[in-house]
Design an enzyme around this catalytic site. Structure first.
Site, PDB file in Angstrom:
ATOM      1  N   THR A  72       0.808  -1.345  -0.110  1.00 33.16           N
ATOM      2  CA  THR A  72       0.033  -0.132   0.133  1.00 33.16           C
ATOM      3  C   THR A  72       0.970   1.244  -0.177  1.00 33.16           C
ATOM      4  O   THR A  72       0.685   2.169  -0.885  1.00 33.16           O
ATOM      5  CB  THR A  72      -1.058   0.087   1.295  1.00 33.16           C
ATOM      6  OG1 THR A  72      -1.783  -1.043   1.437  1.00 33.16           O
ATOM      7  CG2 THR A  72      -1.766   1.013   1.382  1.00 33.16           C
ATOM      8  N   THR A 240      13.072   5.325  10.544  1.00 32.41           N
ATOM      9  CA  THR A 240      14.261   4.213  10.912  1.00 32.41           C
ATOM     10  C   THR A 240      13.946   2.896  10.089  1.00 32.41           C
ATOM     11  O   THR A 240      12.750   2.496  10.215  1.00 32.41           O
ATOM     12  CB  THR A 240      14.364   4.047  12.124  1.00 32.41           C
ATOM     13  OG1 THR A 240      14.815   5.206  12.905  1.00 32.41           O
ATOM     14  CG2 THR A 240      15.360   2.910  12.389  1.00 32.41           C
ATOM     15  N   CYS A 326     -11.961  -7.866   0.121  1.00 31.78           N
ATOM     16  CA  CYS A 326     -10.997  -6.978   0.585  1.00 31.78           C
ATOM     17  C   CYS A 326     -11.668  -5.563   0.945  1.00 31.78           C
ATOM     18  O   CYS A 326     -10.886  -4.584   1.185  1.00 31.78           O
ATOM     19  CB  CYS A 326     -10.031  -6.771  -0.283  1.00 31.78           C
ATOM     20  SG  CYS A 326      -8.775  -8.078  -0.311  1.00 31.78           S
TER      21      CYS A 326
HETATM   22  C1  LIG Z   1      -2.834  -6.678  -5.336  1.00 31.65           C
HETATM   23  C2  LIG Z   1      -2.461  -5.951  -3.928  1.00 31.65           C
HETATM   24  N1  LIG Z   1      -1.891  -4.720  -3.658  1.00 31.65           N
HETATM   25  C3  LIG Z   1      -1.788  -4.139  -2.588  1.00 31.65           C
HETATM   26  C4  LIG Z   1      -2.032  -4.893  -1.480  1.00 31.65           C
HETATM   27  C5  LIG Z   1      -1.649  -4.156  -0.066  1.00 31.65           C
HETATM   28  O1  LIG Z   1      -0.353  -4.585   0.538  1.00 31.65           O
HETATM   29  P1  LIG Z   1      -0.086  -4.302   2.056  1.00 31.65           P
HETATM   30  O2  LIG Z   1      -0.780  -5.303   2.749  1.00 31.65           O
HETATM   31  O3  LIG Z   1       1.348  -4.986   1.910  1.00 31.65           O
HETATM   32  O4  LIG Z   1      -0.051  -3.092   2.126  1.00 31.65           O
HETATM   33  C6  LIG Z   1      -2.534  -6.093  -1.537  1.00 31.65           C
HETATM   34  C7  LIG Z   1      -2.951  -6.789  -0.242  1.00 31.65           C
HETATM   35  O5  LIG Z   1      -4.100  -7.048   0.017  1.00 31.65           O
HETATM   36  C8  LIG Z   1      -2.730  -6.798  -2.702  1.00 31.65           C
HETATM   37  O6  LIG Z   1      -3.437  -7.828  -2.750  1.00 31.65           O
END
Ligand SMILES: Cc1ncc(COP(=O)(O)O)c(C=O)c1O
Length: 392
Positions: A72, A240, A326
């Site tokens: 993210t 950090t 999600c």
């Molecule tokens: C395709 C995709 N992008 C981004 C993310 C976000 O990842 P993170 O949990 O490392 O922020 C996810 C996780 O659900 C994902 O499946």
């Protein structure tokens, strides 16, 4: 015992990864930004080794790796960072192009940029979840600053034709950002070959720890930092460095590469068996392209049942996601983009197989779905023959 089949949501951190991280929590506690003593220098060396490992895993350059808290943050830095840098250098291009099936980690920062005057185009996908290359070619023009298309979809596992998209971006002078959170560690990816300028990785999707990831950018691609402070990560991500997590990401990548191809073949065969058996129950619709998808992904809509009740029965035996996976209860925008209705999406099941999935786990999943479907369609589970319902 509950069978875990939700590896797109997250994967268990591999015990070998936990072991690799262990000394870096307390024994080897140096801050890598402080180069004055041995513990700090050791930590800095560990971070640089991990940086080289991440770069090698995606065919990128070490100096292009920025450690983040996950995919993210990587997407936010890539998209907002590239847009802001373009603005700062007086770039006239204002167009951003993406797909309706991207993760919210991409769609939301792009929508944020659109509210600040960038021109955002969100393209529909075909019924199989694949990009329509003619539509994409028509959308990417001399005003396009950046195109963002994910490598593998987190719900339906669909793999987009990255090399073709990369070539189009090159030809039109647009940057190509690829959210590869679901792909790295699961299939080979080479940024230079695919024409990818910015690529995001997440540790917890590849049997590594949660809270770490990376943005890999092609050296020369300008980014404006989105987090300001101590100037770490070449001034692009202050704070950090999370040394234990970064070491864990490195270990996870090494392990993932070691069994990647064998795992994909094995899980692909198990996934195919799962689909064959469940398809036999009748009224099952596969979501996403039948072949151009991650080997460990299966996503289907179950007809003739209420989604809420279906998942109520399933959750006692298997951990899977629904079509509201999600998005915290709201219907999946990915399934909506494939044309599924709200109720169809509610009765979707996303299976994400993983390293620990074997024949026994798949048999449990088949039995759980078969019995739940029979209960909901006919009032009670009917006899099951050879793992398959005699459906009426
Ligand atoms: C395709 C995709 N992008 C981004 C993310 C976000 O990842 P993170 O949990 O490392 O922020 C996810 C996780 O659900 C994902 O499946």
């Amino acid at each position: 015992m509950l069978v875990y089949l939700d590896h797109h949501a997250t994967t268990p951190c591999d015990p070998a990864v936990v072991a690799a991280m262990a000394p870096w929590w307390s024994e080897r506690c140096g801050n890598p930004s402080n180069r004055l003593h041995r513990p700090a220098l050791e930590a800095a060396a560990a971070v640089e080794l991990a940086r080289a490992r991440v770069a090698a895993a995606v065919g990128g350059a070490s100096e292009g790796v920025i450690f983040t808290s996950g995919a993210t943050e990587a997407a936010n830095l890539a998209l907002k960072g590239a847009a802001e840098a373009a603005e700062l250098r007086g770039e006239r291009r204002r167009g951003l192009v993406t797909l309706a099936t991207e993760h919210r980690a991409v769609l939301d920062p792009l929508a944020w940029l659109a509210r600040r005057g960038f021109r955002l185009t969100v393209l529909p996908v075909g019924p199989d979840g694949l990009v329509d290359l003619d539509r994409l070619a028509a959308a990417v023009d001399a005003d396009t600053l950046l195109v963002s298309v994910m490598a593998a979809n987190n719900e339906i596992g669909v793999l987009q034709p990255l090399a073709t998209i990369g070539a189009l971006c090159r030809e039109r002078g647009a940057l190509f950002h690829c959210d590869a959170a679901q792909a790295v560690g699961h299939l080979p990816l080479a940024m230079a070959e695919l024409g990818i300028d910015l690529l995001g990785i997440s540790g917890h999707k590849l049997y590594g720890p949660k809270g770490v990831g990376a943005l890999v950018h092609r050296p020369g691609v300008e980014l404006a930092p989105q987090q300001h402070g101590g100037g770490q990560e070449g001034g692009l991500r202050a704070g950090t460095a999370a040394v234990p997590l970064i070491v864990g990401l490195q270990a996870a990548l090494t392990l993932a590469e070691a069994d990647r191809d064998e795992r994909a073949t094995r899980l692909g065969a198990l996934r195919d068996r799962l689909w064959r058996e469940l398809e036999g129950l009748g009224e099952m619709t596969l979501n996403g392209h039948p072949n151009q998808r991650l080997a460990h992904n299966l996503n289907l809509c179950v007809g003739g049942v209420d989604g809420g009740r279906l998942h109520g029965l399933l959750r006692r035996r298997i951990a899977v996601s629904s079509g509201s996976a999600c998005s915290q209860g709201s219907p999946s925008h990915v399934l909506a983009a494939l044309g599924r209705s709200r109720s169809e999406a509610a009765a979707a099941i996303r299976f994400g197989l993983g390293r620990a999935s074997g024949e026994a786990e798949i048999a449990t999943a088949i039995a759980a779905v078969s019995e739940a479907v029979a209960t909901l369609r006919h009032g009670a589970p009917r006899s099951i023959q050879a793992g398959r319902m005699t459906s009426g």
